[in-house]
Scaffold this motif. Structure first.
Motif, PDB file in Angstrom:
ATOM      1  N   THR A 136     -73.192  10.135 -14.806  1.00 15.78           N
ATOM      2  CA  THR A 136     -72.224  10.336 -15.876  1.00 15.78           C
ATOM      3  C   THR A 136     -70.825  10.522 -15.297  1.00 15.78           C
ATOM      4  O   THR A 136     -69.863   9.936 -15.790  1.00 15.78           O
ATOM      5  CB  THR A 136     -72.617  11.541 -16.751  1.00 15.78           C
TER       6      THR A 136
ATOM      7  N   THR B 232     -69.675   9.402 -12.481  1.00 18.17           N
ATOM      8  CA  THR B 232     -69.239   8.111 -11.950  1.00 18.17           C
ATOM      9  C   THR B 232     -68.775   7.194 -13.070  1.00 18.17           C
ATOM     10  O   THR B 232     -67.747   6.525 -12.947  1.00 18.17           O
ATOM     11  CB  THR B 232     -70.399   7.441 -11.168  1.00 18.17           C
ATOM     12  N   LYS B 233     -69.517   7.172 -14.170  1.00 22.17           N
ATOM     13  CA  LYS B 233     -69.131   6.330 -15.305  1.00 22.17           C
ATOM     14  C   LYS B 233     -67.797   6.778 -15.894  1.00 22.17           C
ATOM     15  O   LYS B 233     -66.950   5.948 -16.219  1.00 22.17           O
ATOM     16  CB  LYS B 233     -70.206   6.378 -16.388  1.00 22.17           C
TER      17      LYS B 233
ATOM     18  N   GLN C 149     -65.364   8.390 -14.373  1.00 23.28           N
ATOM     19  CA  GLN C 149     -64.297   8.041 -13.437  1.00 23.28           C
ATOM     20  C   GLN C 149     -63.966   6.552 -13.532  1.00 23.28           C
ATOM     21  O   GLN C 149     -62.809   6.162 -13.489  1.00 23.28           O
ATOM     22  CB  GLN C 149     -64.690   8.403 -12.000  1.00 23.28           C
ATOM     23  N   SER C 150     -64.985   5.736 -13.679  1.00 26.52           N
ATOM     24  CA  SER C 150     -64.774   4.301 -13.813  1.00 26.52           C
ATOM     25  C   SER C 150     -63.975   3.976 -15.074  1.00 26.52           C
ATOM     26  O   SER C 150     -63.057   3.153 -15.046  1.00 26.52           O
ATOM     27  CB  SER C 150     -66.125   3.586 -13.850  1.00 26.52           C
ATOM     28  N   LEU C 151     -64.300   4.631 -16.161  1.00 25.70           N
ATOM     29  CA  LEU C 151     -63.573   4.409 -17.413  1.00 25.70           C
ATOM     30  C   LEU C 151     -62.125   4.863 -17.299  1.00 25.70           C
ATOM     31  O   LEU C 151     -61.215   4.189 -17.769  1.00 25.70           O
ATOM     32  CB  LEU C 151     -64.261   5.126 -18.566  1.00 25.70           C
TER      33      LEU C 151
ATOM     34  N   SER D 152     -60.359   5.043 -14.570  1.00 32.23           N
ATOM     35  CA  SER D 152     -59.661   4.095 -13.690  1.00 32.23           C
ATOM     36  C   SER D 152     -59.283   2.831 -14.429  1.00 32.23           C
ATOM     37  O   SER D 152     -58.191   2.299 -14.243  1.00 32.23           O
ATOM     38  CB  SER D 152     -60.571   3.723 -12.514  1.00 32.23           C
ATOM     39  N   ARG D 153     -60.144   2.335 -15.303  1.00 31.22           N
ATOM     40  CA  ARG D 153     -59.840   1.124 -16.064  1.00 31.22           C
ATOM     41  C   ARG D 153     -58.671   1.349 -17.011  1.00 31.22           C
ATOM     42  O   ARG D 153     -57.830   0.475 -17.179  1.00 31.22           O
ATOM     43  CB  ARG D 153     -61.057   0.677 -16.873  1.00 31.22           C
ATOM     44  N   LYS D 154     -58.596   2.524 -17.620  1.00 29.19           N
ATOM     45  CA  LYS D 154     -57.495   2.825 -18.546  1.00 29.19           C
ATOM     46  C   LYS D 154     -56.174   2.904 -17.810  1.00 29.19           C
ATOM     47  O   LYS D 154     -55.144   2.572 -18.350  1.00 29.19           O
ATOM     48  CB  LYS D 154     -57.762   4.126 -19.299  1.00 29.19           C
TER      49      LYS D 154
ATOM     50  N   ASP E  31     -55.285   1.181 -15.224  1.00 27.50           N
ATOM     51  CA  ASP E  31     -54.851  -0.140 -14.732  1.00 27.50           C
ATOM     52  C   ASP E  31     -54.124  -0.918 -15.762  1.00 27.50           C
ATOM     53  O   ASP E  31     -53.741  -0.939 -16.708  1.00 27.50           O
ATOM     54  CB  ASP E  31     -56.062  -0.978 -14.289  1.00 27.50           C
TER      55      ASP E  31
END
Length: 55
Positions: A42, A44-45, A47-49, A51-53, A55
């Motif tokens: 959770t 990791t997910k 953090q990934s979300l 990071s996408r926002k 960018d």
């Protein structure tokens, strides 16, 4: 649940508890946190979300 966890430990497997019963079991047994992948995945997910926002 104990048999399932013992099987996972003996086979060096991690557990991603999806059902509420399993999640609660892990919450009530913090000594098993090493085998509980829910919080790690959770985080990791999330953090990934984030990071996408950014960018």
């Amino acid at each position: 649940m104990k048999d399932f966890i013992n099987f996972a430990i003996e086979n060096n497997q991690k557990i991603y508890p999806l059902c509420p019963f399993a999640r609660k079991y892990f919450l009530n047994h913090p000594e098993l946190s090493e085998w509980n992948m829910h919080d790690q995945i959770t985080a990791t997910k999330i953090q990934s979300l984030v990071s996408r926002k950014e960018d």
